[in-house]
Design a protein around this motif. Structure first.
Motif, PDB file in Angstrom:
ATOM      1  N   LEU A  63       4.818   6.779   1.903  1.00 62.21           N
ATOM      2  CA  LEU A  63       4.237   5.649   2.636  1.00 62.21           C
ATOM      3  C   LEU A  63       4.628   5.700   4.113  1.00 62.21           C
ATOM      4  N   THR A  64       5.822   6.203   4.394  1.00 59.02           N
ATOM      5  CA  THR A  64       6.233   6.349   5.788  1.00 59.02           C
ATOM      6  C   THR A  64       5.337   7.318   6.524  1.00 59.02           C
ATOM      7  N   SER A  65       4.994   8.436   5.880  1.00 62.69           N
ATOM      8  CA  SER A  65       4.095   9.405   6.516  1.00 62.69           C
ATOM      9  C   SER A  65       2.662   8.891   6.594  1.00 62.69           C
ATOM     10  N   ALA A  66       2.262   8.039   5.638  1.00 66.57           N
ATOM     11  CA  ALA A  66       0.894   7.513   5.641  1.00 66.57           C
ATOM     12  C   ALA A  66       0.702   6.406   6.674  1.00 66.57           C
ATOM     13  N   PHE A  67       1.741   5.566   6.846  1.00 67.38           N
ATOM     14  CA  PHE A  67       1.646   4.431   7.777  1.00 67.38           C
ATOM     15  C   PHE A  67       2.671   4.564   8.901  1.00 67.38           C
ATOM     16  N   GLY A  68       2.828   5.784   9.390  1.00 68.14           N
ATOM     17  CA  GLY A  68       3.857   6.021  10.380  1.00 68.14           C
ATOM     18  C   GLY A  68       3.585   5.406  11.734  1.00 68.14           C
ATOM     19  N   SER A  69       2.350   5.399  12.189  1.00 71.72           N
ATOM     20  CA  SER A  69       2.042   4.899  13.529  1.00 71.72           C
ATOM     21  C   SER A  69       0.677   4.223  13.511  1.00 71.72           C
ATOM     22  N   GLY A  70       0.459   3.361  14.518  1.00 76.59           N
ATOM     23  CA  GLY A  70      -0.818   2.668  14.625  1.00 76.59           C
ATOM     24  C   GLY A  70      -0.908   1.488  13.683  1.00 76.59           C
ATOM     25  N   SER A  71      -2.052   0.823  13.741  1.00 72.05           N
ATOM     26  CA  SER A  71      -2.296  -0.331  12.877  1.00 72.05           C
ATOM     27  C   SER A  71      -3.090   0.094  11.651  1.00 72.05           C
ATOM     28  N   HIS A  72      -2.843  -0.589  10.546  1.00 68.93           N
ATOM     29  CA  HIS A  72      -3.496  -0.240   9.281  1.00 68.93           C
ATOM     30  C   HIS A  72      -3.882  -1.517   8.552  1.00 68.93           C
ATOM     31  N   THR A  73      -5.001  -1.465   7.862  1.00 68.39           N
ATOM     32  CA  THR A  73      -5.430  -2.547   6.984  1.00 68.39           C
ATOM     33  C   THR A  73      -5.312  -2.045   5.549  1.00 68.39           C
ATOM     34  N   VAL A  74      -4.409  -2.654   4.791  1.00 68.13           N
ATOM     35  CA  VAL A  74      -4.115  -2.201   3.438  1.00 68.13           C
ATOM     36  C   VAL A  74      -4.586  -3.252   2.449  1.00 68.13           C
ATOM     37  N   LEU A  75      -5.371  -2.813   1.461  1.00 68.36           N
ATOM     38  CA  LEU A  75      -5.821  -3.669   0.367  1.00 68.36           C
ATOM     39  C   LEU A  75      -4.975  -3.325  -0.858  1.00 68.36           C
ATOM     40  N   LEU A  76      -4.180  -4.278  -1.310  1.00 68.03           N
ATOM     41  CA  LEU A  76      -3.312  -4.044  -2.464  1.00 68.03           C
ATOM     42  C   LEU A  76      -3.869  -4.796  -3.670  1.00 68.03           C
ATOM     43  N   PHE A  77      -4.472  -4.054  -4.603  1.00 67.77           N
ATOM     44  CA  PHE A  77      -4.952  -4.632  -5.863  1.00 67.77           C
ATOM     45  C   PHE A  77      -3.782  -4.588  -6.848  1.00 67.77           C
ATOM     46  N   LEU A 161      -2.008  -6.736   5.619  1.00 66.53           N
ATOM     47  CA  LEU A 161      -1.716  -6.477   4.213  1.00 66.53           C
ATOM     48  C   LEU A 161      -2.394  -7.559   3.385  1.00 66.53           C
ATOM     49  N   LEU A 162      -3.527  -7.187   2.782  1.00 66.20           N
ATOM     50  CA  LEU A 162      -4.330  -8.131   2.005  1.00 66.20           C
ATOM     51  C   LEU A 162      -4.025  -7.929   0.521  1.00 66.20           C
ATOM     52  N   LEU A 163      -3.558  -8.990  -0.119  1.00 61.07           N
ATOM     53  CA  LEU A 163      -3.131  -8.918  -1.517  1.00 61.07           C
ATOM     54  C   LEU A 163      -4.194  -9.546  -2.409  1.00 61.07           C
ATOM     55  N   ILE A 164      -4.673  -8.786  -3.385  1.00 65.42           N
ATOM     56  CA  ILE A 164      -5.644  -9.279  -4.366  1.00 65.42           C
ATOM     57  C   ILE A 164      -4.976  -9.196  -5.738  1.00 65.42           C
ATOM     58  N   THR A 202      -7.064   1.215   3.748  1.00 61.84           N
ATOM     59  CA  THR A 202      -6.370   2.001   2.730  1.00 61.84           C
ATOM     60  C   THR A 202      -6.160   1.075   1.539  1.00 61.84           C
ATOM     61  N   ALA A 203      -6.649   1.477   0.366  1.00 64.65           N
ATOM     62  CA  ALA A 203      -6.590   0.641  -0.822  1.00 64.65           C
ATOM     63  C   ALA A 203      -5.595   1.221  -1.825  1.00 64.65           C
ATOM     64  N   ILE A 204      -4.869   0.344  -2.501  1.00 65.09           N
ATOM     65  CA  ILE A 204      -3.888   0.741  -3.511  1.00 65.09           C
ATOM     66  C   ILE A 204      -4.118  -0.108  -4.760  1.00 65.09           C
ATOM     67  N   TYR A 205      -4.174   0.547  -5.906  1.00 62.05           N
ATOM     68  CA  TYR A 205      -4.333  -0.145  -7.183  1.00 62.05           C
ATOM     69  C   TYR A 205      -3.153   0.223  -8.075  1.00 62.05           C
ATOM     70  N   THR A 206      -2.363  -0.777  -8.466  1.00 68.28           N
ATOM     71  CA  THR A 206      -1.200  -0.546  -9.311  1.00 68.28           C
ATOM     72  C   THR A 206      -0.874  -1.828 -10.062  1.00 68.28           C
ATOM     73  N   GLY A 207       0.260  -1.854 -10.770  1.00 65.96           N
ATOM     74  CA  GLY A 207       0.625  -3.003 -11.581  1.00 65.96           C
ATOM     75  C   GLY A 207       1.965  -3.586 -11.192  1.00 65.96           C
TER      76      GLY A 207
END
Length: 446
Positions: A63-77, A161-164, A202-207
């Motif tokens: 995750l550090t390498s994926a979101f290392g710099s800049g702004s990001h919009t993350v969808l967490l399912f 960081l948008l949480l669904i 960037t979307a993430i689906y987990t439990g």
């Protein structure tokens, strides 16, 4: 590091991978799967082997390498519960794939620019993934649903960081099927809204926790006797990695890092201890990995050079330095520890005393000895990856066993050729006596 798979049929392949990993793993560690896809290119991630469980530290590093710099919009399912079984049972693996309840998830994966899959992520706390994302993005999560998101204005100049939250079933097979199908429809609606707003994501689906935990029967309760295909798999320690400016720079792994100060002293395995990397450094031409233990200091010095003969860059392990109790011993690389600059170097055994690849620089024949088992090191070319590159092995291709096999095969071939040659030289008679013809009469003279 292998490049991520860009899904032409991602979900089907992922389901099969989950299924294989599930039956190959006998670990009692609780685990959840994690799917990640993005409209941008994600850092490469090696395909996990069957049975491998990704640790929280490995996920945090990625995750550090994926979101290392800049702004990001993350969808967490974030589903209440999720396990690999949910994909194998409801994903269409056992039967018609048209019965899969994850059709929108499959479509989202196929339309993304890149994606990664972690079939088994170590689970220890329900808030671990959410806390890790908050730390990497530096923002608090915003709880939304599909209706709220359609009216929400998203500022892409800052991280979001948008949480669904998604529910999970607790009843029969039919109710689970319906709940997961509804969750998949929610994922489809959210992804459609994000694409309509033209927001990089960037979307993430987990439990939050596993829906099923695989328990392991204690060995003391198992019957004693012979078993087929039984193997003891030892615990595998993570590689030692040095990061400079937030990017991986040097990586080392060994099953054992044994040192001995005399022939009569026992071996000390430094791999069982946790070192600090103070003093390590790297740049485009040289790398120094310093492993500082309680009483030992082990240093690996590497150099990158361009060789005109091969028209490419190579790196060499110039020396290994061992320090303890104010004394220092340097072991020079014998010239056999080298690899192309973009590769790693691997050797099953690196020693300083038997078929040595490391030669002591002490002319007085010191008693200090080094023995590294299953040794692999890379000092360059790690800027965009967190795994070893292709390994250049120290073992030559033509081993004594291969030479024996080739010579034996050649001898048998010569015998066969000689036998065929002898058979081809056998000729039949071209004239025969005729038993029905007149007998030869030899007149006798008196």
């Amino acid at each position: 590091m292998a490049r991520p798979s860009y899904c032409s049929s991602f979900i089907s392949m992922a389901f099969i991978a989950f299924f294989v990993a599930f039956f190959a793993s006998g670990s009692a560690t609780a685990q959840v799967p994690l799917l990640m896809w993005s409209s941008d290119r994600l850092p490469p991630l090696a395909s996990p082997t069957a049975g491998h469980i990704t640790s929280n530290d490995q996920l945090s590093l990625y995750l550090t390498s994926a979101f290392g710099s800049g702004s990001h919009t993350v969808l967490l399912f974030l589903q209440d519960k999720l396990s690999k079984d949910d994909f194998t049972v409801y994903g269409g693996v056992f039967g018609n794939k048209q019965d899969s309840v994850f059709k929108n998830l499959e479509a989202a994966q196929q339309s993304s620019s890149s994606s990664v899959t972690l079939p088994a992520l170590e689970w220890s706390d329900s808030s671990a993934i959410l806390t890790s994302l908050q730390d990497k993005l530096g923002v608090s999560p915003l709880l939304v649903d599909a209706d709220t998101l359609s009216h929400l204005s998203i500022n892409t100049s800052v991280s979001n960081l948008l949480l669904i939250n998604l529910p999970y079933c607790s009843g029969s097979h039919r109710s689970c099927n319906e709940v997961l199908r509804n969750n998949d429809e929610i994922i489809g609606k959210v992804m459609s809204i994000i694409k309509t707003k033209n927001v990089p994501y960037t979307a993430i689906y987990t439990g939050l926790q596993p829906s099923r935990v695989i328990s392991e029967t204690p060995m003391s309760n198992q019957p004693v006797g012979r078993t087929l295909l039984q193997a003891d798999i030892p615990d595998v320690s993570p590689p030692i990695m040095f990061n400079q400016s937030g990017s991986p720079c040097i990586m080392l792994w060994a099953q054992n890092l044994n040192v001995s100060l005399s022939r009569s002293d026992p071996w000390i395995d430094l791999r069982t201890q946790t070192p600090t990397l103070t003093g390590s450094m790297c740049n485009g031409t040289s790398s120094l990995l310093v492993l500082q233990y309680a009483t030992f200091r082990l240093s690996f010095s590497m150099t990158r050079r361009f060789y005109a003969v091969s028209a490419r860059n190579w790196f060499t392990l110039d020396f290994v330095e061992l320090q303890t109790n104010g004394q220092t011993e340097t072991f020079i690389g014998s010239g056999s520890i080298y690899a192309p600059a973009e590769y790693s170097f691997h050797c099953q055994s690196v020693t300083s005393f038997q078929d040595p690849l490391l030669i002591s620089n002490n002319k007085n024949s010191t008693q200090w000895r080094l023995s590294f088992t299953d040794f692999q090191i890379q000092g360059f070319g790690l800027a965009n990856g967190t795994n070893f590159s292709y390994a250049s092995d120290c073992a030559s291709f033509f081993t004594p066993a291969i030479w024996m096999g080739l010579l034996t095969a050649l001898l048998m071939l010569l015998i066969l050729v000689y036998g065929l040659h002898m058979i081809m030289q056998v000729n039949t008679m071209d004239r025969f006596d005729d038993p029905k013809g007149p007998s030869i009469s030899v007149p006798q003279s008196e």
